[in-house]
Structure formats: C-alpha cells, structure tokens
Design a protein around this motif. Sequence first.
Motif, PDB file in Angstrom:
ATOM      1  N   LYS A  34       0.827  -1.202   0.000  1.00 37.93           N
ATOM      2  CA  LYS A  34       0.000   0.000   0.000  1.00 37.93           C
ATOM      3  C   LYS A  34       0.863   1.254   0.000  1.00 37.93           C
ATOM      4  N   SER A  35       2.173   1.107   0.231  1.00 37.02           N
ATOM      5  CA  SER A  35       3.083   2.246   0.309  1.00 37.02           C
ATOM      6  C   SER A  35       4.092   2.344  -0.823  1.00 37.02           C
ATOM      7  N   HIS A  36       4.162   1.347  -1.689  1.00 35.49           N
ATOM      8  CA  HIS A  36       5.174   1.418  -2.746  1.00 35.49           C
ATOM      9  C   HIS A  36       4.855   0.500  -3.932  1.00 35.49           C
ATOM     10  N   ILE A  37       5.447   0.831  -5.058  1.00 37.51           N
ATOM     11  CA  ILE A  37       5.529  -0.052  -6.218  1.00 37.51           C
ATOM     12  C   ILE A  37       6.996  -0.048  -6.625  1.00 37.51           C
ATOM     13  N   ASP A  38       7.602  -1.210  -6.688  1.00 36.34           N
ATOM     14  CA  ASP A  38       9.029  -1.367  -6.950  1.00 36.34           C
ATOM     15  C   ASP A  38       9.203  -2.146  -8.251  1.00 36.34           C
ATOM     16  N   ILE A  39       9.801  -1.527  -9.246  1.00 35.34           N
ATOM     17  CA  ILE A  39       9.990  -2.190 -10.537  1.00 35.34           C
ATOM     18  C   ILE A  39      11.426  -2.043 -11.025  1.00 35.34           C
ATOM     19  N   GLU A  40      11.787  -2.928 -11.942  1.00 35.63           N
ATOM     20  CA  GLU A  40      13.027  -2.824 -12.689  1.00 35.63           C
ATOM     21  C   GLU A  40      12.625  -2.454 -14.107  1.00 35.63           C
ATOM     22  N   TRP A  50      17.408   0.055 -15.011  1.00 42.01           N
ATOM     23  CA  TRP A  50      17.410   0.858 -13.796  1.00 42.01           C
ATOM     24  C   TRP A  50      16.229   0.483 -12.931  1.00 42.01           C
ATOM     25  N   HIS A  51      16.254   0.955 -11.721  1.00 41.55           N
ATOM     26  CA  HIS A  51      15.298   0.588 -10.700  1.00 41.55           C
ATOM     27  C   HIS A  51      14.413   1.807 -10.419  1.00 41.55           C
ATOM     28  N   PHE A  52      13.102   1.607 -10.349  1.00 43.52           N
ATOM     29  CA  PHE A  52      12.164   2.686 -10.072  1.00 43.52           C
ATOM     30  C   PHE A  52      11.271   2.294  -8.898  1.00 43.52           C
ATOM     31  N   ILE A  53      11.061   3.252  -7.985  1.00 42.88           N
ATOM     32  CA  ILE A  53      10.143   3.021  -6.881  1.00 42.88           C
ATOM     33  C   ILE A  53       9.177   4.189  -6.805  1.00 42.88           C
ATOM     34  N   GLY A  54       7.889   3.890  -6.861  1.00 44.83           N
ATOM     35  CA  GLY A  54       6.858   4.857  -6.532  1.00 44.83           C
ATOM     36  C   GLY A  54       6.575   4.677  -5.053  1.00 44.83           C
ATOM     37  N   LEU A  80      21.573  -1.322  -9.014  1.00 45.67           N
ATOM     38  CA  LEU A  80      21.175  -0.576 -10.199  1.00 45.67           C
ATOM     39  C   LEU A  80      21.019   0.910  -9.890  1.00 45.67           C
ATOM     40  N   PRO A  81      21.159   1.767 -10.904  1.00 45.32           N
ATOM     41  CA  PRO A  81      20.757   3.158 -10.699  1.00 45.32           C
ATOM     42  C   PRO A  81      19.282   3.162 -10.319  1.00 45.32           C
ATOM     43  N   TRP A  82      18.865   4.070  -9.431  1.00 43.38           N
ATOM     44  CA  TRP A  82      17.453   4.059  -9.051  1.00 43.38           C
ATOM     45  C   TRP A  82      16.900   5.455  -8.905  1.00 43.38           C
ATOM     46  N   LEU A  83      15.605   5.520  -9.123  1.00 41.91           N
ATOM     47  CA  LEU A  83      14.851   6.759  -9.024  1.00 41.91           C
ATOM     48  C   LEU A  83      13.657   6.494  -8.123  1.00 41.91           C
ATOM     49  N   VAL A  84      13.417   7.394  -7.177  1.00 40.52           N
ATOM     50  CA  VAL A  84      12.254   7.277  -6.311  1.00 40.52           C
ATOM     51  C   VAL A  84      11.360   8.471  -6.588  1.00 40.52           C
ATOM     52  N   MET A  85      10.145   8.208  -7.054  1.00 36.48           N
ATOM     53  CA  MET A  85       9.130   9.244  -7.239  1.00 36.48           C
ATOM     54  C   MET A  85       8.203   9.098  -6.059  1.00 36.48           C
ATOM     55  N   GLU A  86       7.972  10.203  -5.331  1.00 34.75           N
ATOM     56  CA  GLU A  86       7.396  10.014  -4.016  1.00 34.75           C
ATOM     57  C   GLU A  86       6.468  11.109  -3.533  1.00 34.75           C
ATOM     58  N   ASP A  87       5.754  10.736  -2.513  1.00 30.27           N
ATOM     59  CA  ASP A  87       5.088  11.665  -1.620  1.00 30.27           C
ATOM     60  C   ASP A  87       5.457  11.162  -0.229  1.00 30.27           C
ATOM     61  N   PHE A  88       6.510  11.737   0.352  1.00 32.35           N
ATOM     62  CA  PHE A  88       6.995  11.273   1.649  1.00 32.35           C
ATOM     63  C   PHE A  88       6.119  11.744   2.813  1.00 32.35           C
ATOM     64  N   LYS A 150       9.601  16.857  -5.107  1.00 30.58           N
ATOM     65  CA  LYS A 150      10.929  16.485  -5.589  1.00 30.58           C
ATOM     66  C   LYS A 150      10.929  15.031  -6.021  1.00 30.58           C
ATOM     67  N   ASN A 151      11.704  14.759  -7.025  1.00 29.23           N
ATOM     68  CA  ASN A 151      12.038  13.388  -7.362  1.00 29.23           C
ATOM     69  C   ASN A 151      13.395  13.148  -6.739  1.00 29.23           C
ATOM     70  N   LEU A 152      13.594  12.034  -6.100  1.00 33.78           N
ATOM     71  CA  LEU A 152      14.877  11.746  -5.481  1.00 33.78           C
ATOM     72  C   LEU A 152      15.562  10.656  -6.257  1.00 33.78           C
ATOM     73  N   PHE A 153      16.886  10.682  -6.272  1.00 36.74           N
ATOM     74  CA  PHE A 153      17.588   9.713  -7.086  1.00 36.74           C
ATOM     75  C   PHE A 153      18.896   9.269  -6.449  1.00 36.74           C
ATOM     76  N   ARG A 154      19.404   8.171  -6.911  1.00 41.56           N
ATOM     77  CA  ARG A 154      20.718   7.696  -6.577  1.00 41.56           C
ATOM     78  C   ARG A 154      21.228   6.929  -7.779  1.00 41.56           C
ATOM     79  N   PHE A 155      22.442   7.189  -8.192  1.00 41.46           N
ATOM     80  CA  PHE A 155      23.008   6.470  -9.324  1.00 41.46           C
ATOM     81  C   PHE A 155      24.181   5.606  -8.875  1.00 41.46           C
TER      82      PHE A 155
END
Length: 160
Positions: A34-40, A50-54, A80-88, A150-155
């Motif tokens: 209910k708090s995330h969707i995690d995909i490659e 790359w890795h994406f997390i909503g 993997l490089p990853w991007l987190v699109m969020e509402d924290f 903000k979109n947060l990221f880590r490569f």
Amino acid sequence: MYTNGIDVRAEGSKGGLSLGWKEGVYVMLRSYSKSHIDIEVMENSEEECWHFIGFYGSPIEHKRKDSWNLLRQLKGNNKLPWLVMEDFNEILYSFEKSGGRLREERQMLAFREALEDCELNGLGFLGQWFTQERGRLPETHERVRFENSKNLFRFNATGC
C-alpha cells in the motif's frame, strides 16, 4: 496514454497507487504494498536497466518510522541506478513549513537520516516553494513544502 500499468487498490476511501508506462518499455515487478511499487525498467536493450520506486510515506506521524524502514529495505543490496518518485508526507527542515503545528526536530532528523542511509539526493523543483496550503482563517492557515515536489535519485555505476 499509457498502455500498461500496475494498480494497488486503496484501502477504503484513502490511499492507492498507480503506475503506468508506454509500449516499448519492459518492466519487471519486484514488489508492491500500500506504500510502494518497486519495478526494474529495461529500455531498448538489457544493458540499459534501472530501478524505479513509486513511494507513499505514511500520513500518520507515528507510522513514518515504518515508512523510512521500508525505504531502507527497498534500497537493500540494489546495485542498479534508481529513481524514487514520491510523496513522503514529511519535511526536511522547519523552514519548509509556515503556520500550523510545529514539526518535532527528531521527526525531521529521522527523515533526513533515512534519505542519507538510502543515498538519495533531491533533483530540485520548479514552481512555488510551498506545495500544500490549507485553512482559510488566519489562525488555521498552514503552508507546507512537502518533499512530494521532488524526485529523489541515486546512481550506481553498475548496469543490469
């Protein structure tokens, strides 16, 4: 128009997540809640991966610790490089809020530590400083700059 998608149903009238993508992008679902969707995500070839997390942080203060632990778990051993699109549903510093009840420093510190542990950095933003405004009367008026702008990221250098 998105031709593919993943939906996580709302619990009652609140929550729910949805992620859509266009044809030509290969997506592998890693996990969801209910708090995330995690995909490659694989684009064009298997070398561009790359890795994406909503991510949706708990709107309930005492449950945010669970949100930050989930974020740490999702980072895990990801190479993997990853991007987190969020509402924290949280702010980093007290100057990101005007009016309403003050945030406790320990609460903001816990959020900053989670972002640091996950090696996440803000990409910045365009638009107005405050992202949420509520309350019509002067005594109830509140403006907040939630990190959902903000979109947060880590490569990482490693590919698929």
